[in-house]
Design a protein around this motif. Sequence first.
Motif, short mmCIF file in Angstrom:
data_model
loop_
_atom_site.label_atom_id
_atom_site.label_comp_id
_atom_site.label_asym_id
_atom_site.label_seq_id
_atom_site.Cartn_x
_atom_site.Cartn_y
_atom_site.Cartn_z
N ILE A 341 0.86 -1.18 0.00
CA ILE A 341 0.00 0.00 0.00
C ILE A 341 0.90 1.24 0.00
CG2 ILE A 341 -0.25 0.08 2.53
CD1 ILE A 341 -3.14 1.06 2.02
N LEU A 342 0.61 2.18 -0.89
CA LEU A 342 1.43 3.38 -1.05
C LEU A 342 0.74 4.59 -0.44
CD1 LEU A 342 2.52 3.02 -4.80
CD2 LEU A 342 3.61 2.05 -2.78
N CYS A 343 1.53 5.43 0.21
CA CYS A 343 1.02 6.71 0.70
C CYS A 343 2.18 7.70 0.69
CB CYS A 343 0.44 6.58 2.11
SG CYS A 343 1.65 6.17 3.40
N GLY A 344 1.90 8.98 0.88
CA GLY A 344 2.97 9.95 0.93
C GLY A 344 2.54 11.32 0.46
N PHE A 345 3.55 12.15 0.10
CA PHE A 345 3.22 13.53 -0.27
C PHE A 345 4.38 14.16 -1.04
CE2 PHE A 345 5.40 13.78 3.76
CZ PHE A 345 6.11 14.97 3.75
N TYR A 346 4.08 15.30 -1.68
CA TYR A 346 5.09 16.13 -2.31
C TYR A 346 5.54 17.18 -1.29
CZ TYR A 346 4.48 13.83 -6.73
OH TYR A 346 4.47 12.87 -7.72
N SER A 347 6.86 17.32 -1.18
CA SER A 347 7.45 17.96 -0.01
C SER A 347 8.33 19.16 -0.38
CB SER A 347 8.29 16.94 0.74
OG SER A 347 9.47 16.67 -0.01
N TYR A 348 8.84 19.81 0.69
CA TYR A 348 9.87 20.84 0.55
C TYR A 348 11.25 20.29 0.93
CZ TYR A 348 6.41 24.59 -0.08
OH TYR A 348 5.41 25.42 -0.54
N GLY A 349 11.35 18.99 1.12
CA GLY A 349 12.63 18.36 1.45
C GLY A 349 12.40 16.93 1.89
N GLU A 350 13.33 16.04 1.56
CA GLU A 350 13.20 14.63 1.86
C GLU A 350 14.36 14.18 2.74
OE1 GLU A 350 12.02 16.50 -1.28
OE2 GLU A 350 13.72 15.28 -1.97
N ILE A 351 14.07 13.33 3.71
CA ILE A 351 15.08 12.86 4.66
C ILE A 351 15.21 11.34 4.53
CG2 ILE A 351 15.68 12.62 7.10
CD1 ILE A 351 14.06 15.22 7.58
N ALA A 352 16.42 10.89 4.25
CA ALA A 352 16.67 9.45 4.12
C ALA A 352 18.14 9.22 3.82
CB ALA A 352 15.83 8.84 2.99
N PRO A 353 18.64 8.00 4.03
CA PRO A 353 19.91 7.63 3.42
C PRO A 353 19.68 7.40 1.92
CG PRO A 353 19.28 6.15 5.24
CD PRO A 353 18.08 6.93 4.86
N LEU A 354 20.76 7.47 1.14
CA LEU A 354 20.65 7.09 -0.27
C LEU A 354 20.18 5.65 -0.39
CD1 LEU A 354 23.82 8.75 -1.83
CD2 LEU A 354 21.44 9.28 -2.38
N ASP A 355 20.66 4.80 0.53
CA ASP A 355 20.26 3.41 0.61
C ASP A 355 20.72 2.89 1.97
OD1 ASP A 355 23.07 2.71 0.30
OD2 ASP A 355 22.80 3.01 -1.86
N ASN A 356 20.61 1.59 2.19
CA ASN A 356 20.91 1.03 3.51
C ASN A 356 22.39 1.09 3.89
OD1 ASN A 356 18.22 0.16 2.83
ND2 ASN A 356 18.35 -1.30 4.52
N ARG A 357 23.25 1.49 3.00
CA ARG A 357 24.68 1.55 3.30
C ARG A 357 25.14 2.94 3.73
NH1 ARG A 357 26.54 -0.38 -2.45
NH2 ARG A 357 24.87 1.11 -2.87
N HIS A 358 24.26 3.95 3.65
CA HIS A 358 24.66 5.32 3.90
C HIS A 358 23.93 5.91 5.11
CE1 HIS A 358 25.82 4.79 -0.35
NE2 HIS A 358 26.70 5.74 -0.12
N ASN A 359 24.43 7.06 5.57
CA ASN A 359 23.78 7.80 6.65
C ASN A 359 22.61 8.61 6.12
OD1 ASN A 359 25.50 7.01 8.78
ND2 ASN A 359 27.04 8.51 8.15
N SER A 360 21.72 8.96 7.01
CA SER A 360 20.58 9.81 6.66
C SER A 360 21.06 11.23 6.34
CB SER A 360 19.57 9.85 7.80
OG SER A 360 19.08 8.56 8.08
N GLU A 361 20.43 11.83 5.33
CA GLU A 361 20.74 13.20 4.92
C GLU A 361 19.44 13.90 4.53
OE1 GLU A 361 23.81 14.51 4.68
OE2 GLU A 361 25.24 12.91 4.26
N LEU A 362 19.50 15.23 4.49
CA LEU A 362 18.42 15.99 3.89
C LEU A 362 18.66 16.05 2.39
CD1 LEU A 362 15.90 17.88 4.07
CD2 LEU A 362 17.54 19.77 4.04
N HIS A 363 17.67 15.61 1.60
CA HIS A 363 17.75 15.67 0.15
C HIS A 363 16.69 16.63 -0.37
CE1 HIS A 363 20.29 12.06 0.12
NE2 HIS A 363 19.45 11.57 1.02
N ASN A 364 16.92 17.13 -1.56
CA ASN A 364 15.90 17.86 -2.31
C ASN A 364 15.80 17.24 -3.69
OD1 ASN A 364 17.23 20.92 -0.96
ND2 ASN A 364 15.47 19.80 -0.20
N GLN A 365 14.63 17.40 -4.30
CA GLN A 365 14.40 16.96 -5.67
C GLN A 365 14.56 15.46 -5.86
OE1 GLN A 365 13.04 18.93 -7.56
NE2 GLN A 365 13.75 21.03 -7.29
N THR A 366 14.31 14.69 -4.83
CA THR A 366 14.38 13.23 -4.94
C THR A 366 13.01 12.59 -4.76
OG1 THR A 366 14.76 12.87 -2.58
CG2 THR A 366 16.71 13.20 -3.96
#
Length: 375
Positions: A341-366
């Motif tokens: 099941i999918l949910c979510g929104f269009y944001s002013y910034g996204e927070i996540a690691p690039l993948d499970n091998r990286h640290n969390s960062e603030l991203h934009n335009q992803t």
Amino acid sequence: MNTEQLVWDCEQPLDLSSISISDSSNTLLMIYGSLTKDASQTLKNYFSKSHIIGCSTAGEISNEGVLNDALVITFIQFEKTAIRKSVRYLSDYQGACKALGSGLATDLLQPDLKHVFVLSDGLQVDGTYLVEGLRSVLPQHVKVTGGLAGDCVNFMETKVYTENMQASGLVVAIGLYGDALQVSYGSRGGWCAFGVERKVTRSEGNVLYELDDQNALEIYHSYLGELTKELPSSGLRFPLEISDPEKGTKLVRTLLATDDELGTITFAGNIPPGVSAKLMRANVNSLIDGAQEAAKVCRDYIEKSPQVAILISCVGRKLLLKQLADDEVDAVREELGDETILCGFYSYGEIAPLDNRHNSELHNQTMTITAFSEK
């Protein structure tokens, strides 16, 4: 884990009679879109024991696709996973976003903490420092995902929701606990850098003054041409890629506001002095490919098809995709499967690691995806 979803058009009274998920301390309601006070009270009355989080958006993502000016409510009842919530006001920290983040993390820190999901005001809170604060307290194996609230393309006011409040300057984080929970995440963009690589020679936090000792706003004007008249919204189509030689990483920053008098540009994340910067652009196909790649990364790091996936995509992507915004959601669906099941929104910034091998960062335009399932 049991999941259900309700899409409300905000015109009739909110009707929860079709929802079978029970009210419990292990039930989470995620609410994205236009939440009225009456609807908020109805949710609180029916789900008084549950955890309720959400935010205003620049567009909503439901299991059926992309919506505007609706309310998407996703009900998640965990079977073996415990939930705790922390809520903080930026005003209580005199604008110190890193301290706010560390306060949230301290509230949630427990030996069996598996994951932290955060929703933040999208205009007042500096997402870079917020993530730094969270990471400063959390152990390396506990990642943070989430996003910054949106306000269509108005850039006037964003709000975060809990069962007890709807407010600007608010940040809410939930901790999910226990070994039964499986979490996966992926974040990709699809934007391409172009033009001259320049050095950030003057900046303060998320405010950019100079590139190569030249006025940064004048440089943007030279690239945007006639689109200069539509700033700041037109700037969403031309984000900035920054490269930090010390970290060896590249991040994308979205333009939020411009000040003609000062000649400055405010972005949705920090622009450190000394980093390299290039403008970026994209086309529809490259953005959809980016969303699909994020879903592939997410799928590759989870044992089975996830039961729920939270999609947080940047408002700049939506502006470029226009009526094809559904296609990037469809690309995620294709990778994750119909059982998710999918949910979510269009944001002013996204927070996540690039993948499970990286640290969390603030991203934009992803397109950033957080997927959950229980063993």
